[in-house]
Design an enzyme around this catalytic site. Structure first.
Site, short mmCIF file in Angstrom:
data_model
loop_
_atom_site.label_atom_id
_atom_site.label_comp_id
_atom_site.label_asym_id
_atom_site.label_seq_id
_atom_site.Cartn_x
_atom_site.Cartn_y
_atom_site.Cartn_z
N LEU A 21 0.64 -9.24 -0.55
CA LEU A 21 -0.81 -9.38 -0.58
C LEU A 21 -1.36 -9.29 -1.99
O LEU A 21 -2.30 -10.00 -2.36
CB LEU A 21 -1.46 -8.32 0.30
CG LEU A 21 -1.32 -8.48 1.82
CD1 LEU A 21 -1.98 -7.30 2.53
CD2 LEU A 21 -1.92 -9.78 2.29
N ASP A 63 3.95 2.43 -12.76
CA ASP A 63 4.23 3.12 -11.50
C ASP A 63 2.99 3.95 -11.19
O ASP A 63 2.70 4.93 -11.88
CB ASP A 63 5.47 4.00 -11.65
CG ASP A 63 5.80 4.79 -10.39
OD1 ASP A 63 5.01 4.75 -9.42
OD2 ASP A 63 6.85 5.46 -10.37
N ASN A 90 -3.93 -1.93 -4.17
CA ASN A 90 -3.08 -2.59 -3.20
C ASN A 90 -1.66 -2.04 -3.13
O ASN A 90 -0.99 -2.20 -2.11
CB ASN A 90 -3.04 -4.10 -3.51
CG ASN A 90 -1.96 -4.81 -2.73
OD1 ASN A 90 -2.11 -5.07 -1.53
ND2 ASN A 90 -0.86 -5.13 -3.40
N SER A 141 -6.22 -0.66 2.99
CA SER A 141 -5.77 0.25 4.03
C SER A 141 -4.84 -0.52 4.97
O SER A 141 -4.03 -1.32 4.52
CB SER A 141 -6.97 0.84 4.76
OG SER A 141 -6.57 1.76 5.74
N TYR A 155 3.37 6.62 7.61
CA TYR A 155 2.60 5.52 7.04
C TYR A 155 1.14 5.63 7.47
O TYR A 155 0.22 5.51 6.64
CB TYR A 155 3.20 4.18 7.49
CG TYR A 155 2.51 2.97 6.93
CD1 TYR A 155 2.63 2.64 5.57
CD2 TYR A 155 1.75 2.13 7.73
CE1 TYR A 155 2.00 1.52 5.04
CE2 TYR A 155 1.12 1.00 7.22
CZ TYR A 155 1.25 0.70 5.88
OH TYR A 155 0.63 -0.40 5.35
N LYS A 159 -2.45 6.27 5.22
CA LYS A 159 -3.62 5.41 5.27
C LYS A 159 -4.84 6.16 5.83
O LYS A 159 -5.97 5.92 5.39
CB LYS A 159 -3.32 4.17 6.12
CG LYS A 159 -2.26 3.25 5.51
CD LYS A 159 -2.66 2.76 4.13
CE LYS A 159 -1.67 1.73 3.59
NZ LYS A 159 -2.07 1.20 2.26
#
Length: 299
Positions: A21, A63, A90, A141, A155, A159
């Site tokens: 993305l 990083d 992102n 997100s 995960y 988020k």
């Protein structure tokens, strides 16, 4: 050295810009005539972008889990372009496994990138955007922030944490003319799944894993990342962007299903909820002592 002043195009900072993305977001911004400080752990793909778009791409190998490195990258971007208009947090990774299976190192690694990395970049860009009196911070997100699902617990945790942070940040930054939005993508054809990490499986979860495998075998609804990039451009072009934007029909429908289920449950348990509150004076206050009250809503 700063590039020549350019008031006709926006300046973006995109993390995780080398692939997936992030790459689609970067290419869409460039196609719109804007300039991009493209940040990623891997430099080679960023150099390719810089060669293809002379003078409009600043490659930044960084990083984001390294707070000092994140701040240094933002300084380089602002020194080079003179300002930042759109920042897209992102960079992210996916670690899959049942909650019980995660080691401490695996759990921390998931939060380090998805939450702390976004936090460090947010902290680094806020002084720039605040001093400018404008700017738009976009946090990437996930559908996983809508609810917890088997095998994506950590995960989802990363988020959920990012969204809680971003809701507060949006209110803190609004007075300075800075906008904050969260995009919640569904499935896109990126390397998120091929590059994901997995935990060492426990035998106790074999039946659940088999059930999940059957569900995944029914197919996916993953889309071209360019569609997410087009939605992002629409978002940042808006004079009144939303705090949250769902990306995809599947995630849109799921969000409403989850919200309705929660509302139904809250309604069913309303009596218990209301019975759990009845304001009384603070014990110290009743004894005549001074009381420092917390801000409303805190616990």
């Amino acid at each position: 050295m700063n590039t020549p002043a350019d008031t006709t195009s926006r300046v973006w900072l995109v993390t995780g810009a080398s692939r997936g993305l992030g790459r689609a977001f970067t290419e869409a911004a460039l196609a719109a005539g804007d300039r991009v400080a493209a940040a990623a752990r891997t430099r080679a793909p960023l150099e390719e972008l810089a060669t293809a778009h002379p003078g409009r791409v600043l490659p930044l190998q960084v990083d984001v889990t390294d707070r000092d490195a994140a701040f240094a990258a933002v300084r380089r971007a602002t020194d080079h372009f003179g300002r930042l208009d759109v920042v897209v947090n992102n960079a992210g990774t996916l670690s899959m496994g049942m909650v019980e299976e995660f080691t401490e190192a695996e759990a921390r690694a998931q939060l380090d990138v998805n939450f702390f990395g976004a936090l460090w970049v947010s902290q680094a860009v806020l002084p720039v955007l605040r001093d400018q009196g404008h700017g738009h911070l976009v946090q990437v997100s996930s559908i996983a922030a809508l609810g917890g699902f088997p095998s994506t617990g950590l995960y989802s945790a990363s988020k959920f944490a990012l969204e809680g942070l971003s809701e507060a940040l949006a209110r803190e930054a609004a007075g300075f003319g800075v906008k904050v939005s969260m995009i919640q993508p569904g499935g896109y054809w990126t390397d998120l799944y091929t590059a994901m990490r997995t935990t060492a499986p426990l035998d106790a979860y074999t039946p659940l894993r088999e059930e999940l495998a059957k569900q995944f075998a029914d197919g996916s609804v993953d889309s071209d990342p360019k569609l997410a990039a087009a939605a992002l451009l629409t978002l940042v072009d808006s004079d009144e962007p939303p705090l949250r934007l769902l990306l995809g029909s599947m995630v849109y429908d799921l969000a409403f299903d989850i919200a309705r289920t929660r509302m139904d449950t809250w309604a069913q348990w309303e009596a218990v909820s209301r019975a759990a509150e009845h304001a009384v004076p603070a014990p110290a206050e009743a004894a005549g002592e001074a009381v420092t009250r917390p801000q409303q809503g805190s616990r």
